[in-house]
Structures are given as C-alpha cells and as structure tokens.
Design a protein around this motif. Structure first.
Motif, PDB file in Angstrom:
ATOM      1  N   SER A 157       0.809  -1.213   0.000  1.00  0.00           N
ATOM      2  CA  SER A 157       0.000   0.000   0.000  1.00  0.00           C
ATOM      3  C   SER A 157       0.844   1.265   0.000  1.00  0.00           C
ATOM      4  O   SER A 157       0.305   2.360  -0.188  1.00  0.00           O
ATOM      5  CB  SER A 157      -0.930   0.007   1.220  1.00  0.00           C
ATOM      6  OG  SER A 157      -0.178   0.031   2.418  1.00  0.00           O
ATOM      7  N   PHE A 158       2.163   1.152   0.222  1.00  0.00           N
ATOM      8  CA  PHE A 158       3.011   2.339   0.293  1.00  0.00           C
ATOM      9  C   PHE A 158       3.386   2.834  -1.098  1.00  0.00           C
ATOM     10  O   PHE A 158       3.826   2.067  -1.951  1.00  0.00           O
ATOM     11  CB  PHE A 158       4.292   2.058   1.086  1.00  0.00           C
ATOM     12  CG  PHE A 158       4.067   1.801   2.557  1.00  0.00           C
ATOM     13  CD1 PHE A 158       3.137   2.535   3.286  1.00  0.00           C
ATOM     14  CD2 PHE A 158       4.802   0.837   3.221  1.00  0.00           C
ATOM     15  CE1 PHE A 158       2.940   2.310   4.633  1.00  0.00           C
ATOM     16  CE2 PHE A 158       4.606   0.598   4.562  1.00  0.00           C
ATOM     17  CZ  PHE A 158       3.674   1.333   5.275  1.00  0.00           C
ATOM     18  N   ASP A 159       3.222   4.114  -1.294  1.00  0.00           N
ATOM     19  CA  ASP A 159       3.661   4.782  -2.522  1.00  0.00           C
ATOM     20  C   ASP A 159       4.884   5.614  -2.151  1.00  0.00           C
ATOM     21  O   ASP A 159       4.760   6.678  -1.547  1.00  0.00           O
ATOM     22  CB  ASP A 159       2.542   5.668  -3.066  1.00  0.00           C
ATOM     23  CG  ASP A 159       2.972   6.498  -4.267  1.00  0.00           C
ATOM     24  OD1 ASP A 159       4.118   6.319  -4.741  1.00  0.00           O
ATOM     25  OD2 ASP A 159       2.179   7.342  -4.719  1.00  0.00           O
ATOM     26  N   PHE A 160       6.078   5.119  -2.515  1.00  0.00           N
ATOM     27  CA  PHE A 160       7.303   5.762  -2.070  1.00  0.00           C
ATOM     28  C   PHE A 160       7.626   7.036  -2.856  1.00  0.00           C
ATOM     29  O   PHE A 160       8.631   7.683  -2.588  1.00  0.00           O
ATOM     30  CB  PHE A 160       8.462   4.767  -2.130  1.00  0.00           C
ATOM     31  CG  PHE A 160       8.355   3.673  -1.104  1.00  0.00           C
ATOM     32  CD1 PHE A 160       8.758   3.889   0.202  1.00  0.00           C
ATOM     33  CD2 PHE A 160       7.817   2.441  -1.443  1.00  0.00           C
ATOM     34  CE1 PHE A 160       8.630   2.898   1.161  1.00  0.00           C
ATOM     35  CE2 PHE A 160       7.692   1.436  -0.490  1.00  0.00           C
ATOM     36  CZ  PHE A 160       8.100   1.669   0.811  1.00  0.00           C
ATOM     37  N   SER A 161       6.781   7.400  -3.794  1.00  0.00           N
ATOM     38  CA  SER A 161       6.984   8.655  -4.516  1.00  0.00           C
ATOM     39  C   SER A 161       6.557   9.857  -3.683  1.00  0.00           C
ATOM     40  O   SER A 161       6.844  10.996  -4.040  1.00  0.00           O
ATOM     41  CB  SER A 161       6.213   8.647  -5.834  1.00  0.00           C
ATOM     42  OG  SER A 161       4.816   8.690  -5.598  1.00  0.00           O
ATOM     43  N   ARG A 162       5.875   9.608  -2.562  1.00  0.00           N
ATOM     44  CA  ARG A 162       5.431  10.689  -1.687  1.00  0.00           C
ATOM     45  C   ARG A 162       5.411  10.198  -0.248  1.00  0.00           C
ATOM     46  O   ARG A 162       5.403   8.997   0.008  1.00  0.00           O
ATOM     47  CB  ARG A 162       4.051  11.188  -2.102  1.00  0.00           C
ATOM     48  CG  ARG A 162       2.945  10.153  -1.929  1.00  0.00           C
ATOM     49  CD  ARG A 162       1.653  10.614  -2.549  1.00  0.00           C
ATOM     50  NE  ARG A 162       1.775  10.657  -4.006  1.00  0.00           N
ATOM     51  CZ  ARG A 162       0.860  11.205  -4.787  1.00  0.00           C
ATOM     52  NH1 ARG A 162      -0.213  11.767  -4.262  1.00  0.00           N
ATOM     53  NH2 ARG A 162       1.021  11.190  -6.098  1.00  0.00           N
ATOM     54  N   ARG A 163       5.400  11.135   0.676  1.00  0.00           N
ATOM     55  CA  ARG A 163       5.371  10.774   2.085  1.00  0.00           C
ATOM     56  C   ARG A 163       4.029  10.143   2.448  1.00  0.00           C
ATOM     57  O   ARG A 163       2.960  10.646   2.083  1.00  0.00           O
ATOM     58  CB  ARG A 163       5.592  12.004   2.972  1.00  0.00           C
ATOM     59  CG  ARG A 163       6.948  12.663   2.847  1.00  0.00           C
ATOM     60  CD  ARG A 163       7.102  13.763   3.902  1.00  0.00           C
ATOM     61  NE  ARG A 163       7.090  13.180   5.237  1.00  0.00           N
ATOM     62  CZ  ARG A 163       6.726  13.839   6.338  1.00  0.00           C
ATOM     63  NH1 ARG A 163       6.307  15.089   6.243  1.00  0.00           N
ATOM     64  NH2 ARG A 163       6.760  13.232   7.509  1.00  0.00           N
ATOM     65  N   ALA A 164       4.081   9.032   3.189  1.00  0.00           N
ATOM     66  CA  ALA A 164       2.864   8.399   3.681  1.00  0.00           C
ATOM     67  C   ALA A 164       2.273   9.225   4.810  1.00  0.00           C
ATOM     68  O   ALA A 164       2.967  10.023   5.456  1.00  0.00           O
ATOM     69  CB  ALA A 164       3.170   6.981   4.161  1.00  0.00           C
ATOM     70  N   ARG A 194      13.360   7.744   2.671  1.00  0.00           N
ATOM     71  CA  ARG A 194      12.201   6.985   2.194  1.00  0.00           C
ATOM     72  C   ARG A 194      12.586   6.154   0.971  1.00  0.00           C
ATOM     73  O   ARG A 194      12.922   6.697  -0.086  1.00  0.00           O
ATOM     74  CB  ARG A 194      11.057   7.952   1.852  1.00  0.00           C
ATOM     75  CG  ARG A 194       9.765   7.244   1.452  1.00  0.00           C
ATOM     76  CD  ARG A 194       8.645   8.241   1.256  1.00  0.00           C
ATOM     77  NE  ARG A 194       8.753   9.033   0.037  1.00  0.00           N
ATOM     78  CZ  ARG A 194       9.044  10.324   0.020  1.00  0.00           C
ATOM     79  NH1 ARG A 194       9.304  10.992   1.131  1.00  0.00           N
ATOM     80  NH2 ARG A 194       9.103  10.979  -1.141  1.00  0.00           N
ATOM     81  N   HIS A 195      12.492   4.847   1.127  1.00  0.00           N
ATOM     82  CA  HIS A 195      12.883   3.946   0.032  1.00  0.00           C
ATOM     83  C   HIS A 195      12.306   2.565   0.336  1.00  0.00           C
ATOM     84  O   HIS A 195      12.199   2.157   1.497  1.00  0.00           O
ATOM     85  CB  HIS A 195      14.409   3.875  -0.065  1.00  0.00           C
ATOM     86  CG  HIS A 195      14.924   3.271  -1.329  1.00  0.00           C
ATOM     87  ND1 HIS A 195      14.939   1.905  -1.543  1.00  0.00           N
ATOM     88  CD2 HIS A 195      15.461   3.835  -2.447  1.00  0.00           C
ATOM     89  CE1 HIS A 195      15.458   1.669  -2.734  1.00  0.00           C
ATOM     90  NE2 HIS A 195      15.778   2.814  -3.299  1.00  0.00           N
ATOM     91  N   SER A 196      11.950   1.836  -0.697  1.00  0.00           N
ATOM     92  CA  SER A 196      11.332   0.522  -0.501  1.00  0.00           C
ATOM     93  C   SER A 196      12.293  -0.507   0.090  1.00  0.00           C
ATOM     94  O   SER A 196      11.882  -1.388   0.845  1.00  0.00           O
ATOM     95  CB  SER A 196      10.779   0.002  -1.825  1.00  0.00           C
ATOM     96  OG  SER A 196      11.816  -0.174  -2.778  1.00  0.00           O
ATOM     97  N   ALA A 255       8.186   4.921   5.369  1.00  0.00           N
ATOM     98  CA  ALA A 255       7.274   5.427   4.336  1.00  0.00           C
ATOM     99  C   ALA A 255       6.863   6.875   4.591  1.00  0.00           C
ATOM    100  O   ALA A 255       6.513   7.600   3.654  1.00  0.00           O
ATOM    101  CB  ALA A 255       6.042   4.542   4.238  1.00  0.00           C
TER     102      ALA A 255
END
Length: 241
Positions: A3-10, A172-174, A202
């Motif tokens: 569910s994490f989108d690493f292109s932006r801050r969660a 922030r990185h996967s 995230a």
C-alpha cells in the motif's frame, strides 16, 4: 508494504503516536528502538556533526556546551552525546524533551543519576526554556510530522539554536522498508516497533522533500546541508555563520 507509494510521504499514523499504553509497554518499545538505533549506527551522523563543530572550533571551552534533544525518547542519543563529550573533554549541559510523559521516566531510569542531563515533558512548539541552547538535535522525529509542521519545526530550530542544529531521520525507500519488516520479525522486536518501523520509513524523506521544506521555512539556499548516511539515513545540518 504493497500500500506504500514511495513517490510521496505516507500519512498513515504510527502506534506510538496514537495508542495509549502503560509505562511498561512504552518502556519496552523504547528499549527496542534503542536496540535498533545501535544496530543501524543511528548515532553516527549526529556525533559526526559534533565532531565537525569541534574541529572547526565552534564548541565553546569557557562554559558547558548546551544541547537540546527534541523527541529524546529513551535518552540514548543524549547518553551517546555525553560519552562523546567525555572523550573530547567537553563540558556539556544536556536537555531531553519529549511529548510522551513516559519517555522522561524511562530515560531517567536508564541514565546515571549524576549525568548532566535534565528530562522534560512537553510539546516542542510550546517549550519555552529558561536559557537558550547552542545546539538543537533531533533523531527520528520529523517523519512523525506533516509537512506544515516540519516547516514550523525548522523555523523553531532557527529561533532556538545559537550555533546550529541537526535533524537525523530516515530516507524513504522501498529497500529499507522491506528489510526492516523482515528483520524486526526475525528479532522479535516489540510489536509497536514491528508495526511502526515500515510506516516510519514510508513517512520519511527524500532529498527533494528537504529542499522544498527548507525553502518553505525561509532558509537561504545552501544554508543547510542534506547528507545521506549508511544505512538509509537522510540528515539535515545547519551551522550558523
């Protein structure tokens, strides 16, 4: 993870910020966070910043160096700074500030009674110290804030720190997110830590985030440095002229 989108801050909340618990539960979480800090070399960037100040002659010798640690948690960063000061023969006056009242108790119990450290409970934005600080540091704090609050915190740092400030946080990185999720289970870390670790990553930053936030805070371009530290730490340093 998916569910994490690493292109932006969660924006997902962390248990440490939302769950009410007793002292023993919170202390166990802080102890495991300190364990993670040791394993991930989390103190190294902040101590490196202090080394740089000492090498440049910015550390006062005629009086104690006064340092505030915002979101001091278990107090392990200030204990590391105290050990650094003893090695350097630098007199220090240290203050830890944390919003959670259990933190001051846990940090006090883990710190020698004779150490020159005071522990306070309170909201950083409402904190009005009797005396100013030479340096303000924070570790793993800013990712708990939304962008507007990070900007406000940067402005607060500028007002409060006479010599400079240092923000020690995550990149922030996967990759570290996946690694931490697996490692925290294998090490059987506190359930708060297992849940919050991947969320913290995230919620954290990339270099462009920090550039944008520093600009919004009104800091001149180039007045603060952004540096990546192994493993997956992204830190912001400011030394005033």
């Amino acid at each position: 993870m998916a569910s994490f989108d690493f292109s932006r801050r969660a924006t997902m909340p962390e248990l440490m910020d939302t769950e009410r618990c007793d002292f023993a539960t919170f202390q166990g979480c802080l102890q495991d966070l300190a364990r993670v800090n040791r394993l991930t070399l989390a103190y190294r960037p902040t101590l490196g910043f202090l080394d740089g100040l000492a090498a440049s002659g910015r550390v006062p010798r005629e009086r104690p160096l006064r340092i505030l640690d915002v979101a001091s948690g278990h107090g392990d960063m200030l204990r590391q700074i105290l050990a650094w000061a003893e090695r350097r023969q630098v007199a220090v006056d240290l203050v830890g500030l944390d919003l959670n009242p259990w933190s001051a108790r846990a940090a006090r119990e883990a710190t020698p009674a004779a150490a020159p450290v005071a522990w306070h409970t309170g909201d950083v934005f409402a904190y009005r110290p009797e005396r100013g600080f030479d340096l303000v540091v924070s570790s793993l704090f800013t990712h708990h804030l939304d962008d507007a609050s990070v900007v406000r915190f940067l402005q607060w740092l500028e007002e409060q720190a006479a010599i400079g400030w240092f923000v020690n946080d995550l990149h922030r990185h996967s990759l570290p997110c996946r690694f931490f999720a697996a490692a925290s289970r294998a090490l059987r870390l506190h359930h708060f830590v297992q849940n919050d670790g991947p969320i913290s990553i995230a919620r954290s930053f990339v270099t462009e985030d920090w550039r944008r936030l520093l600009d919004r805070a009104g800091l001149p371009a180039g007045s603060a440095s952004i540096a990546w530290w192994m493993p997956f730490r992204l830190c912001v340093a400011r030394v005033k002229p």
